[in-house]
Design an enzyme around this catalytic site. Structure first.
Site, PDB file in Angstrom:
ATOM      1  N   THR A 107      -3.693   2.344   6.536  1.00 25.02           N
ATOM      2  CA  THR A 107      -2.965   2.093   5.295  1.00 25.02           C
ATOM      3  C   THR A 107      -3.093   3.283   4.334  1.00 25.02           C
ATOM      4  O   THR A 107      -4.028   4.095   4.444  1.00 25.02           O
ATOM      5  CB  THR A 107      -3.478   0.794   4.648  1.00 25.02           C
ATOM      6  OG1 THR A 107      -2.623   0.476   3.553  1.00 25.02           O
ATOM      7  CG2 THR A 107      -4.916   0.920   4.171  1.00 25.02           C
ATOM      8  N   ALA A 108      -2.123   3.378   3.431  1.00 24.03           N
ATOM      9  CA  ALA A 108      -2.079   4.526   2.519  1.00 24.03           C
ATOM     10  C   ALA A 108      -3.402   4.720   1.771  1.00 24.03           C
ATOM     11  O   ALA A 108      -3.824   5.855   1.542  1.00 24.03           O
ATOM     12  CB  ALA A 108      -0.928   4.361   1.537  1.00 24.03           C
ATOM     13  N   LYS A 151      14.358  -0.284   2.753  1.00 24.49           N
ATOM     14  CA  LYS A 151      14.909  -0.840   1.518  1.00 24.49           C
ATOM     15  C   LYS A 151      15.223   0.320   0.585  1.00 24.49           C
ATOM     16  O   LYS A 151      14.436   1.237   0.439  1.00 24.49           O
ATOM     17  CB  LYS A 151      13.886  -1.746   0.842  1.00 24.49           C
ATOM     18  CG  LYS A 151      13.482  -2.904   1.705  1.00 24.49           C
ATOM     19  CD  LYS A 151      12.556  -3.823   0.943  1.00 24.49           C
ATOM     20  CE  LYS A 151      11.971  -4.881   1.848  1.00 24.49           C
ATOM     21  NZ  LYS A 151      10.972  -4.341   2.797  1.00 24.49           N
ATOM     22  N   GLY A 185       2.127   2.822   7.087  1.00 19.42           N
ATOM     23  CA  GLY A 185       0.765   2.343   6.812  1.00 19.42           C
ATOM     24  C   GLY A 185       0.414   1.170   7.697  1.00 19.42           C
ATOM     25  O   GLY A 185       0.550   1.237   8.909  1.00 19.42           O
ATOM     26  N   ASP A 186      -0.010   0.078   7.072  1.00 21.92           N
ATOM     27  CA  ASP A 186      -0.353  -1.140   7.782  1.00 21.92           C
ATOM     28  C   ASP A 186       0.625  -2.233   7.356  1.00 21.92           C
ATOM     29  O   ASP A 186       0.951  -2.343   6.176  1.00 21.92           O
ATOM     30  CB  ASP A 186      -1.794  -1.544   7.434  1.00 21.92           C
ATOM     31  CG  ASP A 186      -2.226  -2.764   8.201  1.00 21.92           C
ATOM     32  OD1 ASP A 186      -2.949  -2.590   9.186  1.00 21.92           O
ATOM     33  OD2 ASP A 186      -1.833  -3.892   7.822  1.00 21.92           O
ATOM     34  N   ASP A 215      10.959   1.321   8.775  1.00 18.53           N
ATOM     35  CA  ASP A 215      11.147   1.512   7.339  1.00 18.53           C
ATOM     36  C   ASP A 215      11.419   2.967   7.038  1.00 18.53           C
ATOM     37  O   ASP A 215      11.191   3.836   7.866  1.00 18.53           O
ATOM     38  CB  ASP A 215       9.853   1.134   6.602  1.00 18.53           C
ATOM     39  CG  ASP A 215       9.645  -0.359   6.617  1.00 18.53           C
ATOM     40  OD1 ASP A 215      10.562  -1.075   7.020  1.00 18.53           O
ATOM     41  OD2 ASP A 215       8.542  -0.791   6.231  1.00 18.53           O
ATOM     42  N   MET A 260       2.635   1.825  -4.890  1.00 17.56           N
ATOM     43  CA  MET A 260       3.936   1.792  -5.580  1.00 17.56           C
ATOM     44  C   MET A 260       3.779   2.110  -7.054  1.00 17.56           C
ATOM     45  O   MET A 260       4.364   1.458  -7.906  1.00 17.56           O
ATOM     46  CB  MET A 260       4.592   0.410  -5.414  1.00 17.56           C
ATOM     47  CG  MET A 260       4.905   0.103  -3.975  1.00 17.56           C
ATOM     48  SD  MET A 260       5.524  -1.559  -3.753  1.00 17.56           S
ATOM     49  CE  MET A 260       4.033  -2.435  -3.293  1.00 17.56           C
TER      50      MET A 260
HETATM   51  N1  SAH Z   1       2.283  -0.893   4.168  1.00 19.93           N
HETATM   52  C1  SAH Z   1       2.089   0.371   3.502  1.00 19.93           C
HETATM   53  C2  SAH Z   1       2.373   0.288   2.027  1.00 19.93           C
HETATM   54  C3  SAH Z   1       3.809   0.001   1.701  1.00 19.93           C
HETATM   55  S1  SAH Z   1       4.105  -0.044  -0.023  1.00 19.93           S
HETATM   56  C4  SAH Z   1       0.661   0.871   3.757  1.00 19.93           C
HETATM   57  O1  SAH Z   1      -0.152   0.115   4.277  1.00 19.93           O
HETATM   58  O2  SAH Z   1       0.370   2.010   3.434  1.00 19.93           O
HETATM   59  C5  SAH Z   1       4.662   1.584  -0.316  1.00 19.93           C
HETATM   60  C6  SAH Z   1       3.646   2.345  -1.128  1.00 19.93           C
HETATM   61  O3  SAH Z   1       2.609   2.810  -0.282  1.00 19.93           O
HETATM   62  C7  SAH Z   1       4.181   3.609  -1.750  1.00 19.93           C
HETATM   63  O4  SAH Z   1       4.862   3.337  -2.963  1.00 19.93           O
HETATM   64  C8  SAH Z   1       2.919   4.408  -1.982  1.00 19.93           C
HETATM   65  O5  SAH Z   1       2.234   3.951  -3.115  1.00 19.93           O
HETATM   66  C9  SAH Z   1       2.110   4.029  -0.765  1.00 19.93           C
HETATM   67  N2  SAH Z   1       2.219   5.028   0.302  1.00 19.93           N
HETATM   68  C10 SAH Z   1       2.629   4.841   1.561  1.00 19.93           C
HETATM   69  N3  SAH Z   1       2.561   5.967   2.275  1.00 19.93           N
HETATM   70  C11 SAH Z   1       2.063   6.915   1.446  1.00 19.93           C
HETATM   71  C12 SAH Z   1       1.766   8.293   1.581  1.00 19.93           C
HETATM   72  N4  SAH Z   1       1.936   8.940   2.736  1.00 19.93           N
HETATM   73  N5  SAH Z   1       1.282   8.947   0.499  1.00 19.93           N
HETATM   74  C13 SAH Z   1       1.088   8.310  -0.661  1.00 19.93           C
HETATM   75  N6  SAH Z   1       1.369   7.015  -0.843  1.00 19.93           N
HETATM   76  C14 SAH Z   1       1.854   6.316   0.184  1.00 19.93           C
END
Ligand code: SAH
Length: 485
Positions: free
Chosen positions: A338-339, A276, A309-310, A254, A390
């Protein structure tokens, strides 16, 4: 002012067998450089008025040749490489100039400025070598790294490399396909050979490798690993994620996956960005991803589907597994940080706290059909932490909904932008201020929103990057700078 660094040095391993190397200097500094050159099979000529004890012995044994006298440029004739190791800076400079004029690479001991070649710190196990350079920035740092590597690499690796070199032609002729060979090496590394070598039983180790060579390799079936890459900092990858990245034939990643993480992947893996785009057709992108997963797995490749993230937290990982299951393709899942947990940790916000929060909710501000439908009444209760993914848009609406349903407008909030990246920003205030906070500081994706009493702790517990920014910082930028200093 920041000075611009010179470009990194180009690493190279030289085959010096029967090639002349000129070492200028007859003292102990020169003597320290000679053994490695002899080990590499070089024809070593030492030019100096006189030789110290160690070099004199080597000359008597006929292992090096002594060219007596003061340096003269014709000494460079027929030399492939020069090492200037005299204790006279002016002489070293003359040698360097002469080598430069003839386009011969030269190492000047302890003078990176004059040298066109530098000798790396190295770790050696038989024919296997790791060479380390700091490009002259800090030889101490390179040396430190070398010491660490020394403790990490087992002595048996040298013997293993030696054995594999002996079997190389047989391995190549029996396993003609690169994929087969890679699978064979993996079986060898997972097998008993190394333990046997560690015990000094080279014979048994050889038998074990030969048995593996003649074992009928299982047919290669493609498989997919759904891997969480964490929030960006490569230090937050799991060991298994790292291993899979090193074995992958194909990586579908991604946009959120950081360049630092991708840099750890196998060099010759095919890396495909399937991110995306904002405003793009997400369902079409998702169908395309499914098609790519199936195509590469069916071709027998090891596919890593790498997600920020996850993969199971707002990552559509479930849908991808459904597609794989339907197609009968084998898969595994590796969790990532995850974030929510990453951003909380890097902002100093404990998600639960005995006094402030007894539960955590991971939510998204957006769903398939636009606005998220949540049980706002339940979410508005105090002493729980809400984490919104998001969520840089629609913050005013979010605030209004929570406040209308009863959450106090003074509830602390924190937006964590680029969590765990060097450019991380934390923007903190109250629920009432939320949209204004984001606009005032120009908050941008990826950003995560934390709502709840615990968000206030960022002010006291922050440890990474800059301290949290507030509305006051935006109104008075000088204050923000003073704050940061
Ligand atoms: N699967 C991912 C989330 C995907 S959705 C996870 O587990 O983290 C994408 C959203 O994740 C972004 O819009 C934001 O809100 C968050 N996100 C992912 N990485 C981030 C980061 N390094 N800092 C802040 N927000 C993050």
């Amino acid at each position: 002012m920041a000075s611009t660094l010179p470009p990194a040095l180009f690493p190279l391993f030289l085959d010096l067998r029967d090639r002349r190397v000129l070492v200028v200097g007859g003292g102990s500094v020169a003597a320290r450089k000679v053994p490695a050159l002899l080990d590499a099979g070089a024809e070593v000529v030492v030019g100096a008025p006189a030789l110290g004890e160690a070099l004199a012995t080597l000359a008597q044994q006929g292992r090096i040749r002594h060219r007596a006298g003061a340096f003269a440029p014709e000494w460079l004739d027929a030399a492939w490489l020069v090492i200037a190791a005299t204790n006279d800076a002016a002489v070293n400079r003359r040698i360097a100039d002469a080598a430069q004029a003839r386009r011969i690479f030269i190492n000047v001991v302890d003078d990176a400025e004059l040298a066109s070649a530098q000798l790396p710190a190295r770790v050696q196990r038989g024919p296997l070598q790791v060479a380390i350079s700091s490009g002259g920035a800090s030889p101490m740092l390179a040396r430190h790294l070398r010491e660490q590597l020394e403790t990490r690499f087992d002595a048996s690796l040298g013997a293993l490399a030696q054995l594999l070199a002996e079997l190389r032609m047989r391995i190549r002729s029996r396993l003609t396909d690169l994929g087969q060979r890679r699978a064979f090496f993996e079986r060898v590394l997972a097998g008993p050979a190394q333990a046997l070598l560690r015990r000094g039983d080279a014979q048994a180790a050889r038998h074990a490798i030969e048995a593996e060579l003649h074992a009928i390799p299982p047919p290669r079936t493609g498989r997919v690993a759904l891997v969480g890459a964490g929030p960006g900092d490569p230090g937050l990858l799991t060991l298994r994620a790292l291993r899979l990245l090193n074995e992958a034939d194909v990586i579908l990643h991604d946009r959120l996956v950081s360049a630092d993480v991708l840099a750890l992947a196998r060099r010759d893996a095919l890396c495909i960005d399937v991110g995306k785009r904002v405003g793009g057709n997400h369902d079409a992108t998702q169908r395309h991803i499914h098609a790519l997963l199936l195509e590469h797995a069916r071709a027998g490749q090891r596919v890593v589907r790498l997600k920020g993230g996850d993969a199971f937290v707002f990552g559509r990982g479930g849908e991808e597994l459904e597609a794989l299951r339907e197609a009968g393709i084998d898969y595994e899942v590796v969790p990532g940080i995850t974030a929510a947990t990453a951003c909380a940790a890097y902002a100093g916000i404990p998600l639960t706290h005995r006094e402030h929060a007894q539960s955590v909710h991971l939510l998204t501000a957006q769903t398939r059909d636009g606005d998220a439908e949540h049980d706002w009444h339940a979410l508005a209760k105090p002493h729980q932490t809400l984490v919104f993914y998001m969520g840089v848009q629609g913050l005013a609406q979010l605030r209004d909904r929570l406040i209308t349903h009863g959450r106090a407008s003074s509830t602390p909030v924190a937006l964590v932008e680029n969590g765990s990246h060097p450019q991380q920003r934390v923007i903190a205030g109250t629920l009432a201020q939320l949209p204004e906070l984001a606009t005032a500081h120009g908050a941008r994706a990826p950003a995560l929103l934390v709502v709840g009493e615990v968000a206030a702790l960022a002010t006291r517990l922050h440890w990474f990057g800059l301290p949290p920014l507030t509305l006051a910082d935006a109104r008075c930028p000088d204050a923000a700078l003073a704050h940061a200093a």
